[in-house]
Motif scaffolding. Structure first.
Motif, PDB file in Angstrom:
ATOM      1  N   LEU A 760      34.858  40.053  45.150  1.00  0.00           N
ATOM      2  CA  LEU A 760      33.661  40.390  44.361  1.00  0.00           C
ATOM      3  C   LEU A 760      34.039  40.777  42.946  1.00  0.00           C
ATOM      4  CD1 LEU A 760      30.582  42.277  45.559  1.00  0.00           C
ATOM      5  CD2 LEU A 760      31.772  43.228  43.607  1.00  0.00           C
ATOM      6  N   ILE A 761      34.996  41.693  42.807  1.00  0.00           N
ATOM      7  CA  ILE A 761      35.403  42.118  41.468  1.00  0.00           C
ATOM      8  C   ILE A 761      36.172  41.010  40.761  1.00  0.00           C
ATOM      9  CG2 ILE A 761      36.793  43.808  40.218  1.00  0.00           C
ATOM     10  CD1 ILE A 761      36.158  45.828  42.385  1.00  0.00           C
ATOM     11  N   GLY A 762      36.982  40.258  41.512  1.00  0.00           N
ATOM     12  CA  GLY A 762      37.761  39.178  40.905  1.00  0.00           C
ATOM     13  C   GLY A 762      36.884  38.085  40.330  1.00  0.00           C
ATOM     14  N   TYR A 763      35.850  37.732  41.065  1.00  0.00           N
ATOM     15  CA  TYR A 763      34.935  36.700  40.549  1.00  0.00           C
ATOM     16  C   TYR A 763      34.232  37.198  39.292  1.00  0.00           C
ATOM     17  CZ  TYR A 763      30.986  33.465  40.336  1.00  0.00           C
ATOM     18  OH  TYR A 763      30.046  32.545  39.914  1.00  0.00           O
ATOM     19  N   THR A 764      33.845  38.462  39.286  1.00  0.00           N
ATOM     20  CA  THR A 764      33.200  39.036  38.096  1.00  0.00           C
ATOM     21  C   THR A 764      34.158  38.998  36.909  1.00  0.00           C
ATOM     22  OG1 THR A 764      31.938  40.510  39.549  1.00  0.00           O
ATOM     23  CG2 THR A 764      31.998  41.056  37.221  1.00  0.00           C
ATOM     24  N   CYS A 765      35.390  39.353  37.153  1.00  0.00           N
ATOM     25  CA  CYS A 765      36.381  39.341  36.067  1.00  0.00           C
ATOM     26  C   CYS A 765      36.682  37.917  35.601  1.00  0.00           C
ATOM     27  CB  CYS A 765      37.663  40.015  36.523  1.00  0.00           C
ATOM     28  SG  CYS A 765      37.488  41.800  36.797  1.00  0.00           S
ATOM     29  N   LEU A 766      36.634  36.939  36.502  1.00  0.00           N
ATOM     30  CA  LEU A 766      36.856  35.549  36.112  1.00  0.00           C
ATOM     31  C   LEU A 766      35.781  35.085  35.134  1.00  0.00           C
ATOM     32  CD1 LEU A 766      38.327  32.815  36.425  1.00  0.00           C
ATOM     33  CD2 LEU A 766      36.834  32.370  38.399  1.00  0.00           C
ATOM     34  N   LEU A 767      34.527  35.379  35.467  1.00  0.00           N
ATOM     35  CA  LEU A 767      33.445  35.020  34.556  1.00  0.00           C
ATOM     36  C   LEU A 767      33.593  35.750  33.228  1.00  0.00           C
ATOM     37  CD1 LEU A 767      30.303  34.933  36.886  1.00  0.00           C
ATOM     38  CD2 LEU A 767      31.644  33.003  36.038  1.00  0.00           C
ATOM     39  N   ALA A 768      34.019  37.017  33.309  1.00  0.00           N
ATOM     40  CA  ALA A 768      34.203  37.769  32.066  1.00  0.00           C
ATOM     41  C   ALA A 768      35.316  37.165  31.222  1.00  0.00           C
ATOM     42  CB  ALA A 768      34.510  39.224  32.407  1.00  0.00           C
TER      43      ALA A 768
END
Length: 938
Positions: A760-768
């Motif tokens: 969940l956090i990794g996907y958010t950071c990828l988009l960021a």
């Protein structure tokens, strides 16, 4: 072998027949004869027999006043029965009573007389002699006192099934009916006594004692049972010694040395009075007065030990005595004894002489004393007043053994009564027949005794169990010093009943006990000092388990009583106090709404919601201004809504975690952030593509239409939604009480799957990261069209926050885990809100002059000029390099000029066409600010 046995019996019987047993006796004729064995003397004189002449019978020494009283109890009971009209009417009981002198040899000498009188023809000895002519039969024997003596007697009487009822032999070995077939008793077995003594030691919390036992069939089995009882209670015996009245002086002194050097202060003695006396004398000589004695019933009330001269040593003794009984009329009977009146009782003469320290006329002891030396005593008349003399014989306040003798005689009489009144067809013998009292044999009396069941005159039910024993009841006594004359008083301080439920068997009134004769404080007899509450007993290598060191309980464990063997672990929701003496409920902690930290975070979250709502209100109010339009207002609305969701999701982390909040908070945070970053990503990338295209074409306008922008935002967010769905389905988070911290229970959320949280956090950071890339690339576009620099800053803040979050998340515990995540959410949310929108709010509200069409047009033209100049410069540089390689170094480079020409028709509001010249050609960049055109750029 059989003939040898016959020969020995004949020799013994010929002797006892000629003399009818030992010369000194008490006897009376009757229809039925009872035998009696009593310790009228404490022992025999030690005398070496060199066999130079015919051996003489050993002489009994030291008159036993209590033993004489027991004999009198038997005579009193027989007289009562003979005078009774209900019990054995018209039948007279006779008796023949002998002195055992507390030795086996004297007891067997008397027993041979009983055997010779009772069916000796059963051994088929008629061919040797006619031994039974005119000799009255003894159908039962009362005695003996000591267990060792009774064991020897029982072996002999058992051969002829002559019933033997002992009044004081308590050895557990005598309960073996296979070996002692005719033995019965009115005293409890030592198994019960050993248990009672062990319970007393446990009651006073002693665990370090000395055990002393007589070296005979009474002491050895008794102390063996006592040792087993002590092992079951984890009580240690420091010294285990044997003793005897026949020990040499050096043996007694060595035993006293070991006792004196021992750290144990309680001495348990399983022995008779004569066996204990030598040790007591040595203890008195050494003045060892700091010991507490625990006496077995054999000497618990012994007149031989309970003397004023021994009280300094034995005062405070705890004795396990037999339960006292009441014999009506016995006191007067004892006081009526007279030598001339009781001529049938030859022991009365010696009793009288020992009581009044005199000699009767024609006494054989006139010139002898106890030790065999000659001494002078005055003559007695035989009419002295016995009540004026202090003697154990008249101590009838607590009749214990005397009462047992009384019960034994009445038990035999009741068995004879049952035979007398037996109805044919209801008897105990073959074909339910009855025995004939006139032709009765000893074995028939034994059979009747085994089935005896009656109620005596005291209302007590009497019956013998399968081991021919009676019920076990003891009285606990304490030896006091009389304040009047300094004599010994036996104070009853409790009781022990073996046949009631465990825990209620023993009762002791501590307030009645005087230790060492004067103290009310219980003596200390432990190998180690007591371990206080909060500690436990720790094992010391190579030492008994009773010797220990006190070890403090570990955290989370407690002990609330002294000498705890183990520390008790506190319940899962409790913790031990500082002294480890009790447990208290752990404090329950979570990120609460009421604590200052929780309130501060909640205020920040609410403030973020209000600020974001305010920005959205400003954007809606000025939705038609160039600044708002240039930021793609529809996506800005969605972006602001997602920021409201981000701020709101942080509030779910505050308060007591429940299952539903644990399952909601991470998905709410993840989806909100992905929605926010997706909007920023789509908006930034769209402006970048438009401005990097040299001529905005219809293809760009079609590709980056509003619908497609929302579709991309939806697809990016949908991926995060699917991650959350899979997470919640396979490993849903739940509320969890963390007990790892000593004094606190942290209520937290068990995320279910750390991997899912990482996705969940990794996907958010990828988009960021992608957003950061495009924002950085478009950082030089016109500020009115895109906030690339500020988005870059917001993404930097986002990365700094969430990269810091990872180690902080895994290094904190309890409520601080939630607090760290709330801070990360708020920090990144405020960062995006401030960096993306605050500069625009500032321009809209405080610099409205910059929010005009002309300002936007100039900014765009300036950006176009910069781009064109950079392109021209790049083109000319490439051309020069190419010319130099073809024409040589002398070739001149073409001149270049840049000019901006505008149409003079300023009044045309519909079109404005700046023109830029680049040397050899002209490129016209047309900008239209019509609504449709602006829509494609925005």
């Amino acid at each position: 072998m059989r003939f040898v046995l016959y020969y020995l019996i004949v020799l013994g019987s010929s002797y006892v027949i000629s003399t009818y047993g030992p010369h000194q006796r008490a006897q009376k004729t009757g229809d039925i004869l009872l035998g009696g064995l009593f310790p009228i003397h404490f022992g025999v004189a030690s005398k070496d027999q060199d066999l130079a002449a015919r051996p003489e019978s050993t002489q009994c020494v030291r008159f036993n006043f209590r033993g004489f009283r027991w004999l009198q109890a038997m005579i009193f009971a027989i007289d009562e029965i003979n005078n009774s009209s209900d019990l054995l009417p018209n039948i007279t009981l006779g008796y023949r009573i002998f002195d055992t002198c507390n030795t086996v040899s004297k007891a067997l000498e008397a027993t041979l007389s009983f055997v010779a009188q009772n069916k000796i023809e059963s051994l088929n000895l008629d061919e040797f002699c006619n031994c039974t002519d005119h000799i009255p039969a003894t159908i039962a024997v009362v005695g003996a006192a000591g267990s060792a003596v009774s064991t020897a007697v029982a072996n002999l009487l058992g051969l002829f099934y002559i019933p033997q009822i002992s009044y004081a032999s308590s050895s557990r070995l005598l309960s073996n009916k296979n070996q002692y077939k005719s033995f019965m008793r009115t005293i409890p077995t030592d198994d019960y006594q050993a248990t009672a003594m062990a319970d007393i030691i446990e009651y006073f919390e002693w665990n370090w004692v000395i055990a002393v036992a007589s070296d005979d069939d009474y002491g050895r089995p008794g102390i063996e049972k006592f040792e087993k009882e002590m092992e079951e209670r984890d009580i240690c015996i420091h010294l285990n010694e044997l003793i005897s009245q026949y020990f040499e002086d050096h043996e007694i002194q060595a035993l006293a040395d070991r006792i004196e050097n021992s750290t144990a202060k309680v001495i348990v003695v399983f022995a008779s009075g004569p066996d204990v006396e030598p040790l007591i004398k040595e203890m008195v000589r050494r003045n060892i007065t700091d010991r507490t004695w625990l006496a077995s019933e054999a000497w618990a009330s012994s007149s031989l030990i309970a003397k004023p001269k021994y009280l300094d040593v034995v005062a405070g003794t705890i004795g396990v005595a037999l339960k006292a009984g009441h014999i009506p009329g016995f006191r007067g009977f004892l006081q009526q004894v007279k030598p001339k009146r009781d001529s049938h009782n030859e022991f009365v003469r010696e009793f009288w002489e020992e009581t009044f320290n005199c000699y009767l006329e024609d006494s054989p002891r006139q010139h002898e004393s106890e030790n065999g030396s000659t001494s002078f005593r005055p003559l007695c008349t035989g009419e002295e007043d016995i009540t004026n003399v202090e003697t154990p014989y008249l101590d009838f306040t607590h009749l214990r053994i005397s009462y047992n003798v009384y019960v034994a005689v009445y038990s035999i009489a009741q068995a004879l009564q049952d035979i007398l009144i037996c109805t044919h067809g209801q008897g105990l013998f073959a074909n339910h027949s009855c025995a004939d009292l006139k032709k009765m044999e000893a074995w028939q009396v034994l059979k009747q005794l085994r089935h005896l069941n009656y109620t005596n005159s005291m209302g007590e039910k009497m019956h013998f169990d399968e081991n021919a024993d009676l019920a076990a009841n003891y009285t606990i006594i304490n030896w006091h010093r009389s304040p009047e004359d300094g004599s010994v008083l036996f104070q009853e301080v409790g009781y022990y009943n073996m046949h009631i439920k465990r825990g209620a068997k023993l009762f002791i009134d501590k307030t009645q006990i005087l230790w060492n004769g004067y103290s009310s404080e219980v003596p200390f007899s432990n190998c180690s000092e007591d371990c206080e509450p909060g500690t436990r007993k720790g094992i010391i290598d190579s030492m008994p388990t009773c010797c220990f060191e006190c070890t403090e309980c570990s955290d989370g464990e407690y002990s609330n009583h002294k000498d705890a063997s183990v520390c008790i672990k506190c319940p899962y929701n409790s913790w031990s106090n500082g002294n480890h003496t009790f447990c208290f409920l752990k404090e329950i902690e979570f990120l609460s709404w009421t604590e200052p930290f929780g309130i501060a975070l909640a205020i920040c979250a609410v403030l973020g919601v209000f600020m974001t709502t305010f920005v959205m209100g400003v954007f809606v109010r000025y939705r038609n201004t160039p600044i708002v339009k240039a930021t793609n207002r529809e996506l800005s609305y969605v972006l602001l809504f997602s920021l409201i969701c981000c701020f709101s999701s942080s509030l779910i982390f505050i308060g007591e975690p429940q299952d539903w909040t644990c399952r909601l908070r991470q998905p709410a945070f993840g989806i909100s952030f992905v929605l926010c970053i997706s909007c920023i990503l789509v908006k930034t990338n769209r402006v970048l593509l438009v401005f990097e295209a040299k001529i905005p074409t219809s293809l760009h306008r079609k590709w980056w239409g509003l619908n497609l922008q929302f579709l991309l935002v939806f697809l990016c967010t949908f991926v995060q939604v699917m991650i959350c769905v899979v997470w919640l389905y396979n490993a849903p988070p739940s509320s969890y009480r963390n007990h790892d911290i000593d004094e606190i229970i942290f209520i937290t959320c068990n995320e279910g799957s750390v991997m899912a949280l990482g996705f969940l956090i990794g996907y958010t950071c990828l988009l960021a990261a992608i957003c950061f890339f495009f924002a950085f690339k478009s950082r030089k576009l016109p500020e009115n069209f895109t906030e690339a620099k500020f988005i870059t800053f917001s993404m930097l803040i986002f990365f700094i926050v969430w990269i810091s979050f990872i180690p902080a998340y895994f290094s904190t515990y309890g409520k601080f885990v939630s607090a760290v995540e709330v801070i990360a959410i708020l920090a990144s949310s405020f960062g995006m809100l401030a960096c993306i929108f605050f500069n625009k709010i500032y321009i809209i509200l405080f610099k409205p002059s910059s929010n005009t069409t002309e300002e936007v047009r100039c900014s765009t033209a300036a950006h176009a000029f910069k781009v064109a100049a950079k392109a021209t410069l790049k083109h000319n540089t490439a051309a020069r390099k190419k010319s130099g390689s073809i024409g040589g170094s002398s070739a001149s480079s073409p001149s270049s000029s840049i000019s901006l020409k505008t149409n003079g028709n300023d009044s045309d509001a519909g079109k404005h066409k700046p023109r830029m010249s680049f040397g050899s050609g002209t490129v016209t960049l047309s900008l239209s600010f019509e609504e449709s055109r602006r829509s494609s750029l925005m």
